[in-house]
Scaffold this motif. Structure first.
Motif, PDB file in Angstrom:
ATOM      1  N   SER A   8       0.896  -1.296  -0.087  1.00 59.94           N
ATOM      2  CA  SER A   8       0.047   0.080  -0.074  1.00 59.94           C
ATOM      3  C   SER A   8       0.846   1.513  -0.032  1.00 59.94           C
ATOM      4  O   SER A   8       0.339   2.299  -0.488  1.00 59.94           O
ATOM      5  N   ASP A   9       2.209   1.140   0.208  1.00 55.92           N
ATOM      6  CA  ASP A   9       2.946   2.322   0.440  1.00 55.92           C
ATOM      7  C   ASP A   9       4.040   2.101  -0.372  1.00 55.92           C
ATOM      8  O   ASP A   9       4.996   1.168  -0.007  1.00 55.92           O
ATOM      9  N   TYR A  10       4.274   2.913  -1.241  1.00 54.30           N
ATOM     10  CA  TYR A  10       5.632   2.882  -2.237  1.00 54.30           C
ATOM     11  C   TYR A  10       5.665   3.932  -3.144  1.00 54.30           C
ATOM     12  O   TYR A  10       4.856   5.045  -3.025  1.00 54.30           O
TER      13      TYR A  10
ATOM     14  N   GLU B 159       4.681   9.652  -4.513  1.00 52.89           N
ATOM     15  CA  GLU B 159       4.407   8.864  -3.410  1.00 52.89           C
ATOM     16  C   GLU B 159       2.919   8.371  -3.452  1.00 52.89           C
ATOM     17  O   GLU B 159       1.992   9.189  -3.650  1.00 52.89           O
ATOM     18  N   ALA B 160       2.745   6.955  -3.114  1.00 53.90           N
ATOM     19  CA  ALA B 160       1.320   6.470  -3.332  1.00 53.90           C
ATOM     20  C   ALA B 160       0.296   7.044  -2.500  1.00 53.90           C
ATOM     21  O   ALA B 160      -0.709   7.086  -2.818  1.00 53.90           O
ATOM     22  N   TYR B 161       0.825   7.401  -1.280  1.00 56.80           N
ATOM     23  CA  TYR B 161      -0.089   7.951  -0.534  1.00 56.80           C
ATOM     24  C   TYR B 161      -0.460   9.408  -0.788  1.00 56.80           C
ATOM     25  O   TYR B 161      -1.432   9.962   0.100  1.00 56.80           O
TER      26      TYR B 161
ATOM     27  N   ARG C 189       9.142   1.281  -6.592  1.00 58.09           N
ATOM     28  CA  ARG C 189      10.064   0.960  -5.283  1.00 58.09           C
ATOM     29  C   ARG C 189       9.215   0.959  -3.995  1.00 58.09           C
ATOM     30  O   ARG C 189       8.333   1.948  -3.720  1.00 58.09           O
ATOM     31  N   SER C 190       9.496  -0.245  -3.419  1.00 60.12           N
ATOM     32  CA  SER C 190       8.706  -0.205  -1.981  1.00 60.12           C
ATOM     33  C   SER C 190       9.284   0.838  -1.022  1.00 60.12           C
ATOM     34  O   SER C 190      10.597   1.159  -0.984  1.00 60.12           O
ATOM     35  N   LYS C 191       8.304   1.319  -0.350  1.00 64.56           N
ATOM     36  CA  LYS C 191       8.624   2.513   0.772  1.00 64.56           C
ATOM     37  C   LYS C 191       8.838   1.625   2.203  1.00 64.56           C
ATOM     38  O   LYS C 191       9.395   2.189   2.929  1.00 64.56           O
ATOM     39  N   GLU C 192       8.496   0.291   2.175  1.00 68.96           N
ATOM     40  CA  GLU C 192       8.368  -0.310   3.342  1.00 68.96           C
ATOM     41  C   GLU C 192       9.537  -0.889   3.932  1.00 68.96           C
ATOM     42  O   GLU C 192       9.766  -1.520   4.945  1.00 68.96           O
ATOM     43  N   THR C 193      10.616  -1.209   2.972  1.00 65.98           N
ATOM     44  CA  THR C 193      11.829  -1.910   3.105  1.00 65.98           C
ATOM     45  C   THR C 193      12.946  -0.998   2.903  1.00 65.98           C
ATOM     46  O   THR C 193      12.984  -0.423   1.660  1.00 65.98           O
ATOM     47  N   SER C 194      13.771  -0.882   3.636  1.00 63.38           N
ATOM     48  CA  SER C 194      15.126  -0.209   3.475  1.00 63.38           C
ATOM     49  C   SER C 194      16.006  -0.823   2.645  1.00 63.38           C
ATOM     50  O   SER C 194      16.027  -2.024   2.466  1.00 63.38           O
ATOM     51  N   GLY C 195      16.641  -0.211   1.647  1.00 65.18           N
ATOM     52  CA  GLY C 195      17.621  -0.634   0.815  1.00 65.18           C
ATOM     53  C   GLY C 195      16.848  -1.662  -0.389  1.00 65.18           C
ATOM     54  O   GLY C 195      17.401  -2.400  -1.111  1.00 65.18           O
TER      55      GLY C 195
ATOM     56  N   GLY D  59      13.101   3.576   2.126  1.00 60.50           N
ATOM     57  CA  GLY D  59      14.032   4.123   1.038  1.00 60.50           C
ATOM     58  C   GLY D  59      13.225   5.171   0.067  1.00 60.50           C
ATOM     59  O   GLY D  59      12.014   5.245   0.049  1.00 60.50           O
ATOM     60  N   ASP D  60      14.073   5.677  -0.375  1.00 63.36           N
ATOM     61  CA  ASP D  60      13.485   6.765  -1.125  1.00 63.36           C
ATOM     62  C   ASP D  60      14.368   6.742  -2.631  1.00 63.36           C
ATOM     63  O   ASP D  60      14.547   5.692  -3.202  1.00 63.36           O
TER      64      ASP D  60
END
Lengths: 116, 115
Positions: A30-32, A52-54, A95-101, B101-102
């Motif tokens: 839901s967040d990406y 941003e998806a939101y 790109r997923s916003k939920e996972t770092s890297g 991330g961004d």
């Protein structure tokens, strides 16, 4: 896994006209983020626009704007007043916003030609 | 200029050579990436270094060996490559937080030809 599809391998536009490049994606998140990158003949990958998806409001950067339809999982790029320098390969990316890297998942690209 | 540099820009090597690709980012980012771009294929992620630790290896053959000595530098060591490894190798960096991330910013790429 997420997938990104660009159904137009090639597009052309007359200088000063408007063109729209299509992109659809598939995700269960839901967040990406969604991006459009431009790759001219120099091969440098240049960020064009980010969404941003939101955020319901469509992102805009000068002559570039997007039509983000979250429910339809659609993310098209509109280029207004096309210029010769806009000629390039355009990639849509997720790109997923939920996972770092996390990775960028790219579409196959759309080659845009601008005719004088 | 995106703040990410790559050297060399072009490299031709034989299958028995050993060479290294270098990437440097001047953006203060904490994550770096190697992507491979082959003709008529979408970009493929190869490796991710997040806070200097390798967090992803996308089933890359061992003839490609990454190294990240600090958060500003990333290397890709090449050994006994095959002609099908000829491609554009792109480095990217981003600022990551523990929760997500961004935007990733890319270097100009190294065009690799394996003879």
């Amino acid at each position: 896994a997420q997938t990104v599809t660009q159904s137009q391998p090639e597009m052309s536009v007359q200088e000063a006209e408007t063109v729209t490049l299509s992109c659809t994606y598939d995700t269960s998140e839901s967040d990406y983020y969604l991006f459009w990158y431009k790759q001219p003949p120099s091969r440098q990958m240049i960020l064009v626009i980010r969404q941003e998806a939101y955020k319901q409001q469509n992102a805009t950067e000068n002559r570039f704007s997007v039509n983000f339809q979250k429910a339809a999982k659609s993310f098209s790029l509109k280029i207004s007043d096309s210029q010769l320098g806009d000629a390039a390969m355009y990639f849509c990316a997720y790109r997923s916003k939920e996972t770092s890297g996390s990775r960028l998942t790219f579409g196959e690209g759309t080659q845009l030609t601008v005719n004088p | 200029e995106t703040g990410v540099t790559q050297t060399p820009r072009h490299l031709v090597m034989g299958m028995t050579n050993k060479k290294s690709l270098k990437c440097e980012q001047h953006l203060g980012h904490n994550a770096m990436y190697w992507y491979k771009q082959s003709a008529k294929k979408p970009l493929e992620l190869m490796f991710v270094y997040n806070f200097k630790e390798q967090t992803e290896n996308n089933s890359v053959p061992s003839r490609f060996s990454p190294e990240c000595p600090n958060s500003s530098h990333l290397f890709l060591h090449l050994h006994t490559l095959q002609p099908e490894d000829s491609a554009l190798y792109l480095c990217a960096s981003s600022q990551e937080q523990r929760g997500g991330g961004d935007t990733q910013y890319f270097g100009p790429g190294t065009r690799l030809t394996v003879l």
